[in-house]
Scaffold this motif. Structure first.
Motif, PDB file in Angstrom:
ATOM      1  N   HIS A 195      16.257 -28.799  57.727  1.00  0.00           N
ATOM      2  CA  HIS A 195      15.740 -29.951  57.005  1.00  0.00           C
ATOM      3  C   HIS A 195      14.309 -29.687  56.551  1.00  0.00           C
ATOM      4  O   HIS A 195      13.620 -28.825  57.109  1.00  0.00           O
ATOM      5  N   PRO A 196      13.837 -30.451  55.557  1.00  0.00           N
ATOM      6  CA  PRO A 196      12.414 -30.339  55.198  1.00  0.00           C
ATOM      7  C   PRO A 196      11.535 -30.551  56.425  1.00  0.00           C
ATOM      8  O   PRO A 196      11.818 -31.403  57.272  1.00  0.00           O
ATOM      9  N   MET A 197      10.503 -29.726  56.570  1.00  0.00           N
ATOM     10  CA  MET A 197       9.545 -29.806  57.680  1.00  0.00           C
ATOM     11  C   MET A 197      10.220 -29.535  59.034  1.00  0.00           C
ATOM     12  O   MET A 197       9.848 -30.105  60.048  1.00  0.00           O
ATOM     13  N   PHE A 198      11.187 -28.641  59.026  1.00  0.00           N
ATOM     14  CA  PHE A 198      11.952 -28.322  60.235  1.00  0.00           C
ATOM     15  C   PHE A 198      11.047 -28.006  61.418  1.00  0.00           C
ATOM     16  O   PHE A 198      11.187 -28.586  62.507  1.00  0.00           O
ATOM     17  N   GLU A 199      10.129 -27.067  61.242  1.00  0.00           N
ATOM     18  CA  GLU A 199       9.269 -26.634  62.357  1.00  0.00           C
ATOM     19  C   GLU A 199       8.393 -27.771  62.868  1.00  0.00           C
ATOM     20  O   GLU A 199       8.214 -27.934  64.083  1.00  0.00           O
ATOM     21  N   GLU A 200       7.843 -28.554  61.933  1.00  0.00           N
ATOM     22  CA  GLU A 200       6.968 -29.658  62.333  1.00  0.00           C
ATOM     23  C   GLU A 200       7.733 -30.705  63.139  1.00  0.00           C
ATOM     24  O   GLU A 200       7.204 -31.253  64.112  1.00  0.00           O
ATOM     25  N   VAL A 201       8.960 -31.001  62.718  1.00  0.00           N
ATOM     26  CA  VAL A 201       9.760 -31.994  63.449  1.00  0.00           C
ATOM     27  C   VAL A 201      10.072 -31.493  64.855  1.00  0.00           C
ATOM     28  O   VAL A 201       9.902 -32.220  65.849  1.00  0.00           O
TER      29      VAL A 201
END
Length: 244
Positions: free
Chosen positions: A52-58
């Motif tokens: 998903h968008p921003m996978f690492e941040e989530v």
């Protein structure tokens, strides 16, 4: 400190693109209410590997063990009497024990599949039954009905947009909580409780100060998405039969 015996936890079960963030804003505007934004999102991405968008941040922003997430949601409330939890039903994989929500006030926020799919397709190109979560929403509804012996509250997104004060008052009555006029408005911009994914998904709600006026829009879906909407219709209709 609030005695936990007095605490009320509302689990609002929704799919994506369903005014769910506006509803979170609405409850956050209530005095004495704490809100939680999609607490199982990092768990879901970690287990599925979906980029998903921003996978690492989530992933970095939340626990990835569903048991720890559930434990945190059921921990004593220290500074609020009411906890509102914004859930995405597609985040709830089958291994999760839904019994952890037995003592919550469970509520289901529904929306016509064609509207959901039209909105979701503007944000991401992968759209499946699993992604939009309507079938899973019905599965969770049925499971919680069986677990609790009570039919959860169901409310339709478009009904809220058409008559926000009337429908929010009905929702509060159905949940057994006081109506609060503060629920009709909120400050624009990013809010502290927003998930780290807000910069990708929340542009419209960040620009808002209340529920957007209802607009009847013509929806034209590609053939494959129209087929997907038709597949979702029976699940939506089954939930819609219970709406307030």
């Amino acid at each position: 400190m609030t005695e936990d015996a007095e605490a009320v936890r509302i689990s609002m079960w929704s799919g994506p693109r369903n005014i769910s963030t506006a509803m979170m804003r609405s409850f956050a505007s209530r005095p004495g209410c704490k809100v939680v934004d999609e607490p199982f999102y990092a768990y879901y991405l970690a287990r599925t590997g979906l980029r998903h968008p921003m996978f690492e941040e989530v992933i970095a922003s939340q626990p990835t063990d569903w048991r720890l997430v559930a434990e945190n949601l059921n921990a004593p409330l220290l500074s609020a009497r009411l906890l509102y939890i914004k859930h995405m039903t597609h985040h709830m994989l089958e291994e999760i024990d839904l019994g952890v929500f037995r003592n919550h006030l469970n509520c289901f926020l529904i929306r016509d599949p064609r509207r959901v799919i039209a909105s979701y397709s503007a944000k991401w190109d992968r759209i499946t039954t699993e992604d939009i979560g309507i079938r899973r929403q019905l599965e969770i509804f049925n499971a919680l009905t069986q677990l609790t012996g009570k039919t959860p509250v169901v409310i339709e997104a478009e009904d809220i947009l058409k008559k926000p004060e009337e429908m929010l008052a009905k929702l509060c009555a159905a949940l057994g909580i006081d109506w609060c006029a503060e629920m009709l408005s909120w400050a624009s911009g990013r809010h502290p409780e927003d998930g780290v994914w807000a910069s990708h998904w929340y542009a419209s709600v960040e620009a808002s100060t209340g529920f957007a006026p209802f607009e009847e829009r013509k929806i034209a879906l590609a053939d494959n998405l129209e087929e997907l909407a038709v597949e979702q219709q029976p699940y939506y209709d089954a939930l819609r039969a219970h709406k307030i």
